[in-house]
Each structure stands twice: as C-alpha cells, then as structure tokens.
Write a protein that holds these residues in place. Structure first.
Motif, PDB file in Angstrom:
ATOM      1  N   THR A 107     -29.452 103.609  29.809  1.00 44.22           N
ATOM      2  CA  THR A 107     -30.288 105.225  28.992  1.00 44.22           C
ATOM      3  C   THR A 107     -31.419 104.666  29.807  1.00 44.22           C
ATOM      4  O   THR A 107     -32.107 105.614  30.250  1.00 44.22           O
ATOM      5  CB  THR A 107     -30.002 104.714  27.686  1.00 44.22           C
ATOM      6  N   LEU A 108     -32.088 103.103  29.334  1.00 40.21           N
ATOM      7  CA  LEU A 108     -33.891 102.495  29.807  1.00 40.21           C
ATOM      8  C   LEU A 108     -33.662 102.346  30.526  1.00 40.21           C
ATOM      9  O   LEU A 108     -34.946 102.262  31.404  1.00 40.21           O
ATOM     10  CB  LEU A 108     -34.010 101.877  28.560  1.00 40.21           C
ATOM     11  N   THR A 109     -32.666 102.572  31.476  1.00 38.45           N
ATOM     12  CA  THR A 109     -33.300 102.345  33.193  1.00 38.45           C
ATOM     13  C   THR A 109     -34.051 103.291  34.063  1.00 38.45           C
ATOM     14  O   THR A 109     -34.034 104.180  33.658  1.00 38.45           O
ATOM     15  CB  THR A 109     -31.852 102.584  33.640  1.00 38.45           C
ATOM     16  N   GLY A 110     -34.850 102.923  34.531  1.00 39.54           N
ATOM     17  CA  GLY A 110     -36.395 103.052  34.451  1.00 39.54           C
ATOM     18  C   GLY A 110     -37.133 103.986  33.913  1.00 39.54           C
ATOM     19  O   GLY A 110     -38.324 104.864  35.111  1.00 39.54           O
ATOM     20  N   THR A 111     -37.621 103.627  33.070  1.00 37.68           N
ATOM     21  CA  THR A 111     -38.519 104.163  32.115  1.00 37.68           C
ATOM     22  C   THR A 111     -39.669 102.753  31.603  1.00 37.68           C
ATOM     23  O   THR A 111     -39.303 101.340  30.536  1.00 37.68           O
ATOM     24  CB  THR A 111     -37.463 104.762  30.465  1.00 37.68           C
ATOM     25  N   GLY A 112     -40.255 103.617  31.798  1.00 36.84           N
ATOM     26  CA  GLY A 112     -41.461 101.984  31.723  1.00 36.84           C
ATOM     27  C   GLY A 112     -41.412 101.040  32.340  1.00 36.84           C
ATOM     28  O   GLY A 112     -40.803 100.566  33.023  1.00 36.84           O
TER      29      GLY A 112
ATOM     30  N   GLY B 275     -37.841  99.062  31.162  1.00 38.37           N
ATOM     31  CA  GLY B 275     -36.831  99.311  31.101  1.00 38.37           C
ATOM     32  C   GLY B 275     -36.650  98.955  33.027  1.00 38.37           C
ATOM     33  O   GLY B 275     -37.397  98.955  33.560  1.00 38.37           O
TER      34      GLY B 275
ATOM     35  N   THR C  74     -32.290  97.728  29.569  1.00 43.23           N
ATOM     36  CA  THR C  74     -33.820  96.854  29.109  1.00 43.23           C
ATOM     37  C   THR C  74     -33.759  96.157  30.173  1.00 43.23           C
ATOM     38  O   THR C  74     -33.084  95.895  30.817  1.00 43.23           O
ATOM     39  CB  THR C  74     -33.999  96.603  27.853  1.00 43.23           C
TER      40      THR C  74
END
Length: 195
Positions: free
Chosen positions: A166-171, A174, A116
């Motif tokens: 895990t959240l890197t590059g998501t929305g 991230g 995050t």
C-alpha cells in the motif's frame, strides 16, 4: 491465503528473520495463536494457584501492612515451596523469552509488507515501545513521551492492517516502486489483496 497452522510454522521458521515480508493473514493468525497460548498458560496458572491453596493463605498472612524484612524471606520461602506454581511461572517465562524475537521479526516483516522501508519499520516499532511504561512514570514530563509512543502504537496498528504494498512509492517511508516484489520470494501465497 496463509492458513492458521502455516502461519504458526512460518513464525517459528522465521525465528530471527528480519528480512522478507509477512502477509496480513500470517500476522493476525499468529496474534491469535499468541492469545490462545496466553489463555492456556493463564488457566494453568490459576489451576496451579488453586492446587497450591496453602500458598494463598500464606501470602495473605505476610501481606499485612506491618511486614518486616525477615517476614519477606519467610514469604519467599513459602513461594518456593509451591512447586506447581513455580513450574507454571517458569514455563510462562520461557514461552515469553522464546516468542520475543520472532514477534519482533514478524512485526517488522509485516510493516515491510505494507510497503515501508526497513528503517521506517524499525522506527515505528522502537517508538511504540515508549507507550508500554505509562504506569511506571506518571509525572508530567513523561506524559509527552508516552503520548508519542501511543501515536506510534496507532501507526503500527494501521500498518498491520494495510494490504500488501500500500505504501510502496509514497514519500520517504515507502519503498520505491521498482522494489515492490523484492521480498516475496519465500512466501507461497503472499498476497491478501484479493480480500
């Protein structure tokens, strides 16, 4: 992988370090340490109450339904005459105060390790605080606030068990993919992805 003792050392080294990252192992080992410390304090508190047995009988005497204001002062005087209990309670307060900031820092670092951005980690942590007071306020208007706080506690729990990045590059919550390894410079073995 971070060992239990190394997690304890890292916890105190990063006392107010809100930047950087903490692995799952480091986060959960410290949760185990916190539980062990609390159980030891609770055992000491029970021993203190048992050793100050006269305190229990005096508290029972003053906890009758028709307690006057003057009797409350007598109760306070009796509580202050239980030295071992006071020492254990003060020790518990000091431990809680000493561990308050490092626990916040560890939680924020763990959320950031999950991928995050910093502001999202802080929003999740702050909004999860609203679920802690549901016993104080129980009217209908406050229930929605506590439900939202409970949802953020659940989100925080999920963030604490996610593997690194895990959240890197998501929305928008991230981190950008090019920032993937920015915060791993101070951790010896910072990847739990092998699990």
């Amino acid at each position: 992988m971070v060992t239990m003792w190394q997690a304890f050392i890292n916890f105190w080294k990063g006392y107010v370090k809100f930047t950087g990252r903490s692995t799952r192992a480091e986060f959960w080992w410290m949760r185990l340490w916190s539980s062990i410390i609390f159980i030891i304090w609770l055992i000491l508190f029970i021993i203190a109450l048992a050793s100050d047995a006269s305190l229990i009988s005096k508290v029972d005497k003053y906890s009758q339904p028709n307690v006057q204001g003057i009797e409350n002062w007598k109760l306070l005087t009796e509580l202050l005459s239980a030295p071992f209990t006071i020492i254990v309670v003060m020790l518990g307060i000091l431990l809680a105060l000493a561990m308050f900031l490092p626990n916040i820092a560890l939680t924020i670092r763990r959320y950031r390790d999950a991928g995050t951005v910093t502001w999202a980690a802080w929003v999740v942590w702050v909004l999860s605080l609203f679920s802690r007071s549901d016993r104080i306020y129980s009217n209908g208007s406050m229930q929605i606030t506590f439900m939202i706080g409970g949802i953020f506690v659940l989100i925080g729990c999920i963030l604490s068990v996610l593997p690194s990045d895990t959240l890197t590059g998501t929305g928008f919550i991230g981190r950008k993919p090019e920032e993937k390894f920015v915060f791993k410079e101070e951790i010896n073995d910072s990847s739990d992805d092998e699990l």
